[in-house]
Design a protein around this motif. Structure first.
Motif, PDB file in Angstrom:
ATOM      1  N   ALA A 133      22.580 -36.080  44.346  1.00 22.78           N
ATOM      2  CA  ALA A 133      23.546 -37.137  44.026  1.00 22.78           C
ATOM      3  C   ALA A 133      24.465 -37.408  45.213  1.00 22.78           C
ATOM      4  O   ALA A 133      24.777 -38.564  45.529  1.00 22.78           O
ATOM      5  CB  ALA A 133      24.366 -36.737  42.806  1.00 22.78           C
ATOM      6  N   ILE A 134      24.917 -36.340  45.880  1.00 27.28           N
ATOM      7  CA  ILE A 134      25.765 -36.499  47.068  1.00 27.28           C
ATOM      8  C   ILE A 134      24.984 -37.171  48.186  1.00 27.28           C
ATOM      9  O   ILE A 134      25.512 -38.027  48.911  1.00 27.28           O
ATOM     10  CB  ILE A 134      26.309 -35.130  47.519  1.00 27.28           C
ATOM     11  N   HIS A 135      23.698 -36.800  48.324  1.00 30.13           N
ATOM     12  CA  HIS A 135      22.850 -37.420  49.351  1.00 30.13           C
ATOM     13  C   HIS A 135      22.715 -38.920  49.101  1.00 30.13           C
ATOM     14  O   HIS A 135      22.812 -39.726  50.038  1.00 30.13           O
ATOM     15  CB  HIS A 135      21.482 -36.756  49.352  1.00 30.13           C
ATOM     16  N   GLN A 136      22.523 -39.304  47.841  1.00 30.47           N
ATOM     17  CA  GLN A 136      22.398 -40.729  47.514  1.00 30.47           C
ATOM     18  C   GLN A 136      23.702 -41.482  47.793  1.00 30.47           C
ATOM     19  O   GLN A 136      23.676 -42.603  48.321  1.00 30.47           O
ATOM     20  CB  GLN A 136      22.007 -40.880  46.041  1.00 30.47           C
ATOM     21  N   ALA A 137      24.831 -40.840  47.461  1.00 30.34           N
ATOM     22  CA  ALA A 137      26.124 -41.488  47.740  1.00 30.34           C
ATOM     23  C   ALA A 137      26.344 -41.627  49.235  1.00 30.34           C
ATOM     24  O   ALA A 137      26.843 -42.652  49.715  1.00 30.34           O
ATOM     25  CB  ALA A 137      27.256 -40.673  47.112  1.00 30.34           C
ATOM     26  N   ALA A 138      25.977 -40.591  50.008  1.00 29.37           N
ATOM     27  CA  ALA A 138      26.132 -40.641  51.455  1.00 29.37           C
ATOM     28  C   ALA A 138      25.205 -41.690  52.074  1.00 29.37           C
ATOM     29  O   ALA A 138      25.583 -42.400  53.013  1.00 29.37           O
ATOM     30  CB  ALA A 138      25.845 -39.261  52.062  1.00 29.37           C
ATOM     31  N   GLU A 139      23.979 -41.791  51.536  1.00 30.94           N
ATOM     32  CA  GLU A 139      23.028 -42.790  52.043  1.00 30.94           C
ATOM     33  C   GLU A 139      23.529 -44.205  51.766  1.00 30.94           C
ATOM     34  O   GLU A 139      23.409 -45.100  52.613  1.00 30.94           O
ATOM     35  CB  GLU A 139      21.657 -42.565  51.403  1.00 30.94           C
ATOM     36  N   SER A 140      24.099 -44.401  50.567  1.00 34.81           N
ATOM     37  CA  SER A 140      24.669 -45.710  50.232  1.00 34.81           C
ATOM     38  C   SER A 140      25.805 -46.067  51.182  1.00 34.81           C
ATOM     39  O   SER A 140      25.896 -47.209  51.651  1.00 34.81           O
ATOM     40  CB  SER A 140      25.180 -45.697  48.784  1.00 34.81           C
ATOM     41  N   PHE A 141      26.648 -45.081  51.496  1.00 41.05           N
ATOM     42  CA  PHE A 141      27.752 -45.320  52.427  1.00 41.05           C
ATOM     43  C   PHE A 141      27.216 -45.613  53.830  1.00 41.05           C
ATOM     44  O   PHE A 141      27.744 -46.486  54.531  1.00 41.05           O
ATOM     45  CB  PHE A 141      28.665 -44.102  52.462  1.00 41.05           C
ATOM     46  N   ARG A 142      26.150 -44.913  54.242  1.00 38.53           N
ATOM     47  CA  ARG A 142      25.555 -45.159  55.573  1.00 38.53           C
ATOM     48  C   ARG A 142      25.022 -46.580  55.684  1.00 38.53           C
ATOM     49  O   ARG A 142      25.260 -47.273  56.687  1.00 38.53           O
ATOM     50  CB  ARG A 142      24.421 -44.159  55.826  1.00 38.53           C
ATOM     51  N   ILE A 143      24.331 -47.035  54.644  1.00 37.15           N
ATOM     52  CA  ILE A 143      23.763 -48.389  54.657  1.00 37.15           C
ATOM     53  C   ILE A 143      24.870 -49.439  54.727  1.00 37.15           C
ATOM     54  O   ILE A 143      24.785 -50.406  55.495  1.00 37.15           O
ATOM     55  CB  ILE A 143      22.884 -48.606  53.406  1.00 37.15           C
ATOM     56  N   ARG A 144      25.921 -49.233  53.956  1.00 40.72           N
ATOM     57  CA  ARG A 144      27.033 -50.193  53.962  1.00 40.72           C
ATOM     58  C   ARG A 144      27.767 -50.179  55.304  1.00 40.72           C
ATOM     59  O   ARG A 144      28.218 -51.220  55.783  1.00 40.72           O
ATOM     60  CB  ARG A 144      27.994 -49.888  52.815  1.00 40.72           C
ATOM     61  N   THR A 145      27.886 -48.992  55.916  1.00 44.45           N
ATOM     62  CA  THR A 145      28.516 -48.907  57.237  1.00 44.45           C
ATOM     63  C   THR A 145      27.696 -49.660  58.276  1.00 44.45           C
ATOM     64  O   THR A 145      28.242 -50.368  59.131  1.00 44.45           O
ATOM     65  CB  THR A 145      28.677 -47.436  57.657  1.00 44.45           C
ATOM     66  N   MET A 146      26.364 -49.519  58.210  1.00 43.48           N
ATOM     67  CA  MET A 146      25.501 -50.236  59.147  1.00 43.48           C
ATOM     68  C   MET A 146      25.599 -51.746  58.940  1.00 43.48           C
ATOM     69  O   MET A 146      25.528 -52.516  59.906  1.00 43.48           O
ATOM     70  CB  MET A 146      24.045 -49.781  58.972  1.00 43.48           C
ATOM     71  N   ASN A 147      25.785 -52.188  57.698  1.00 44.22           N
ATOM     72  CA  ASN A 147      25.973 -53.623  57.443  1.00 44.22           C
ATOM     73  C   ASN A 147      27.254 -54.135  58.086  1.00 44.22           C
ATOM     74  O   ASN A 147      27.302 -55.250  58.614  1.00 44.22           O
ATOM     75  CB  ASN A 147      26.011 -53.882  55.930  1.00 44.22           C
ATOM     76  N   VAL A 148      28.309 -53.304  58.033  1.00 42.36           N
ATOM     77  CA  VAL A 148      29.564 -53.675  58.694  1.00 42.36           C
ATOM     78  C   VAL A 148      29.351 -53.803  60.195  1.00 42.36           C
ATOM     79  O   VAL A 148      29.823 -54.753  60.844  1.00 42.36           O
ATOM     80  CB  VAL A 148      30.667 -52.631  58.394  1.00 42.36           C
ATOM     81  N   LEU A 149      28.634 -52.850  60.783  1.00 39.06           N
ATOM     82  CA  LEU A 149      28.378 -52.884  62.231  1.00 39.06           C
ATOM     83  C   LEU A 149      27.507 -54.092  62.607  1.00 39.06           C
ATOM     84  O   LEU A 149      27.699 -54.691  63.671  1.00 39.06           O
ATOM     85  CB  LEU A 149      27.694 -51.589  62.667  1.00 39.06           C
ATOM     86  N   LYS A 150      26.565 -54.442  61.754  1.00 39.52           N
ATOM     87  CA  LYS A 150      25.731 -55.627  62.024  1.00 39.52           C
ATOM     88  C   LYS A 150      26.590 -56.879  62.151  1.00 39.52           C
ATOM     89  O   LYS A 150      26.405 -57.699  63.058  1.00 39.52           O
ATOM     90  CB  LYS A 150      24.700 -55.822  60.897  1.00 39.52           C
ATOM     91  N   VAL A 151      27.522 -57.018  61.207  1.00 39.31           N
ATOM     92  CA  VAL A 151      28.415 -58.185  61.232  1.00 39.31           C
ATOM     93  C   VAL A 151      29.255 -58.184  62.503  1.00 39.31           C
ATOM     94  O   VAL A 151      29.436 -59.216  63.151  1.00 39.31           O
ATOM     95  CB  VAL A 151      29.320 -58.195  59.981  1.00 39.31           C
ATOM     96  N   ALA A 152      29.766 -56.992  62.882  1.00 43.25           N
ATOM     97  CA  ALA A 152      30.612 -56.899  64.072  1.00 43.25           C
ATOM     98  C   ALA A 152      29.830 -57.247  65.330  1.00 43.25           C
ATOM     99  O   ALA A 152      30.309 -58.002  66.188  1.00 43.25           O
ATOM    100  CB  ALA A 152      31.196 -55.487  64.177  1.00 43.25           C
ATOM    101  N   PHE A 153      28.602 -56.715  65.457  1.00 46.23           N
ATOM    102  CA  PHE A 153      27.789 -56.985  66.649  1.00 46.23           C
ATOM    103  C   PHE A 153      27.346 -58.444  66.696  1.00 46.23           C
ATOM    104  O   PHE A 153      27.302 -59.062  67.771  1.00 46.23           O
ATOM    105  CB  PHE A 153      26.566 -56.067  66.681  1.00 46.23           C
ATOM    106  N   LEU A 154      27.004 -59.014  65.540  1.00 50.32           N
ATOM    107  CA  LEU A 154      26.596 -60.417  65.506  1.00 50.32           C
ATOM    108  C   LEU A 154      27.750 -61.312  65.926  1.00 50.32           C
ATOM    109  O   LEU A 154      27.563 -62.270  66.699  1.00 50.32           O
ATOM    110  CB  LEU A 154      26.137 -60.778  64.091  1.00 50.32           C
ATOM    111  N   SER A 155      28.941 -60.995  65.449  1.00 50.31           N
ATOM    112  CA  SER A 155      30.117 -61.777  65.819  1.00 50.31           C
ATOM    113  C   SER A 155      30.348 -61.731  67.319  1.00 50.31           C
ATOM    114  O   SER A 155      30.576 -62.756  67.961  1.00 50.31           O
ATOM    115  CB  SER A 155      31.340 -61.242  65.069  1.00 50.31           C
ATOM    116  N   SER A 156      30.263 -60.534  67.911  1.00 51.43           N
ATOM    117  CA  SER A 156      30.477 -60.392  69.356  1.00 51.43           C
ATOM    118  C   SER A 156      29.418 -61.150  70.150  1.00 51.43           C
ATOM    119  O   SER A 156      29.731 -61.800  71.157  1.00 51.43           O
ATOM    120  CB  SER A 156      30.449 -58.905  69.738  1.00 51.43           C
TER     121      SER A 156
END
Length: 572
Positions: free
Chosen positions: A231-254
């Motif tokens: 369960a912790i692994h799934q929560a951590a994986e969900s957070f990792r995916i959402r963090t990468m989505n944030v970085l995608k937006v930041a890199f695309l903007s730049s």
């Protein structure tokens, strides 16, 4: 409809963020002023550098001719360096002050809501709110907010200084400038939503992990370690995916910003190139495009877009701050009853004489009825036992007397309506002991002195003896200085309860509230605690929540709570 509401919510949160900055307006204006002066320095540098090149290439000047310009150029460079350092310090102080201010608001809100409000949130969620999400406001205040003003002021300044030398270059910059903010907004439209989902995933992960860590012993006993790890692994994986989505937006903007900036500067360079080749004959007022005008415009062209690029770089800070503010502002806006921390509230000067309730309905923090309507009158002296099964609202009655729950109807102390009392003054008349009283991660001495920091050593030793802690403490190498650890892990439940009793004894009170203080103890320890309470609180008014009568303490009133109503069954 939902997208429209979400956009309205973002606008509301942005307004809230800007309102927080109003109390630090001087620092914001100082940051913008230093940025504007630095921009003037950039113009001076460009002019000096263009003069040097004009003198060397066109005029055929010598080093002695350009030496004054060179010295001035170095001076401006040093001045701008110092100014940039000063601005960074100002921005940091502004962000720090605003973070401290918002954090104080949150802590005050938590204090105002009391333990009932805290219990509605996980420890991990609250720590994420107070630490990570507050920290995510830093760049909005220290970077984005000042840059938003400079992104308007500096390009206008550069256009003003270029126009007298070449109107075509100024026109190119003016026409291409809107492309950057337009695409910046388009790329960043979904950034706030992405960040908000990321924050929710982080809060869930923090709370989930901390709660499982606290219950590790129970998890292992029931052989659920593997399931909880998954369960912790799934929560951590969900957070990792959402963090990468944030970085995608930041890199695309730049990437988008850099592309349009490069295209715009290239157009200016091509214009001057063709002008020097004689292919273009417009832009200069006297018909000749000078080398000075070309270098001056080309040096300033990147600086024209730099504030917009910086704003784009910090645009994700805005989205991040809006996402953080969604939780912060929501927490601050949540319903919490007025606990009476005001100077115009009534102080209880006389001793407690009566506690009266008429049609009293105790409410939850979200204003839903819990218990009531209740009608009763207590006249001092009294020793009241409040009995009933779990969930009937016994602890809620104590919490409304402590000022942690709102109510409807009437609750009066000495004929004074409760909500008009100054809550700090009222609580100074009370002492409380619960089933699992909280002990700080510190020494035994620190935990007892929490009730009265100015207590003498003699008084401290007296309450230690009264709580029957003296024999236990003498066996410890460090005595009262013994560290009990986090959550009192180095103590038994009975020892922790005795420390809590010593702390309660150290505080003089008119009314003692006991919330099942022996419920978690074995029979012998419970009898010992009852005896300690009975021997030390004979002269006090007492309201005790309990499931069963104690042999040591005698009560003159016994109330049963059934169906959320009070039934006076018997008198002792």
């Amino acid at each position: 409809m939902s997208a429209s509401l979400d956009k309205q919510r973002q606008k509301q949160l942005l307004t809230w963020l800007k309102q927080q900055a109003k109390q630090h307006k001087k620092l914001l204006m100082l940051s913008v002023l230093t940025g504007f002066i630095s921009a003037i320095g950039i113009v001076a540098q460009a002019a000096l550098f263009a003069l040097i090149l004009q003198e060397l290439i066109i005029e055929g000047g010598h080093f002695s001719t350009i030496l004054p310009y060179f010295i001035a150029l170095m001076g401006v460079f040093v001045f701008r360096t110092l100014l940039t350092y000063a601005r960074e310090q100002i921005n940091f102080l502004m962000g720090q002050s605003l973070r401290r201010s918002v954090r104080e608001q949150l802590i005050n809100k938590i204090e105002q809501g009391g333990p009932i409000s805290i219990s509605q949130h996980t420890s991990g969620g609250l720590s994420t709110l107070l630490i990570e999400q507050i920290e995510d406001l830093q760049d909005f205040y220290a970077r984005y907010l000042p840059q938003m003003r400079l992104a308007t002021i500096i390009p206008i300044l550069i256009l003003i200084v270029i126009v007298p030398f070449n109107w075509a270059a100024a026109l190119i910059l003016f026409c291409t400038a809107p492309l950057i903010p337009i695409f910046m907004v388009l790329v960043g439209m979904g950034a706030a939503d992405v960040n908000r989902k990321n924050f929710k995933a982080l809060a869930y992960l923090s709370g989930h992990f901390l709660d499982r860590l606290k219950g590790l012993h129970t998890i292992r006993l029931f052989n659920q370690g593997k399931n909880q790890a998954n369960a912790i692994h799934q929560a951590a994986e969900s957070f990792r995916i959402r963090t990468m989505n944030v970085l995608k937006v930041a890199f695309l903007s730049s990437a988008v910003l850099e592309f349009f900036t490069s295209v715009s500067i290239a157009v200016v360079a091509v214009y001057f190139g063709f002008s020097y080749l004689g292919e273009l004959n417009f832009g200069a007022y006297n018909g000749v495009v000078t080398l000075f005008a070309g270098f001056f415009a080309l040096i300033l062209a990147p600086e024209f877009f730099q504030p917009l690029r910086d704003l784009g770089t910090y645009y994700h800070a805005k989205a991040q701050a809006i996402a953080a503010a969604d939780n912060i502002e929501g927490f601050l806006a949540s319903n919490t009853h007025d606990t009476g921390h005001h100077t115009d509230k009534t102080h209880l000067i006389n001793e407690i004489q009566t506690i009266e309730a008429q049609d009293l309905i105790i409410l939850s923090p979200d204003n839903k009825p819990i218990v009531g309507p209740l009608n009763f009158t207590l006249k001092t002296p009294f020793k009241l036992a409040l009995m009933g099964v779990s969930g009937e609202g016994k602890s809620s009655l104590l919490n409304v007397l402590l000022g942690f729950l709102p109510y409807q109807g009437s609750l009066k102390i000495n004929q004074i309506e409760f909500h008009t009392l100054d809550i700090d003054n009222w609580r100074s008349q009370l002492s409380w002991l619960g089933q699992n009283p909280y002990l700080l991660n510190g020494s035994i001495r620190d935990n007892i002195l929490l009730a009265d920091r100015d207590a003498s050593e003699q008084r401290l030793n007296q309450v230690v003896k009264q709580a029957q802690l003296d024999s236990f403490i003498t066996q410890l190498p460090d005595g009262l200085e013994t560290q009990i650890g986090e959550d009192a892990v180095r103590l038994s439940i009975g020892q922790a309860q005795r420390i809590a009793i010593a702390r309660a004894l150290l505080k003089p009170c008119q009314l003692l509230l006991l919330d099942e203080p022996t419920a978690s103890l074995d029979k012998q320890t419970a009898q010992d605690i009852d005896a300690i309470l009975a021997s030390n609180y004979q002269s006090h008014n007492i309201i005790m929540v309990t499931h069963q009568m104690t042999e040591s303490m005698s009560f003159d009133q016994i109330w049963q709570l059934r169906n959320h109503q009070i039934h006076i069954d018997q008198k002792a």
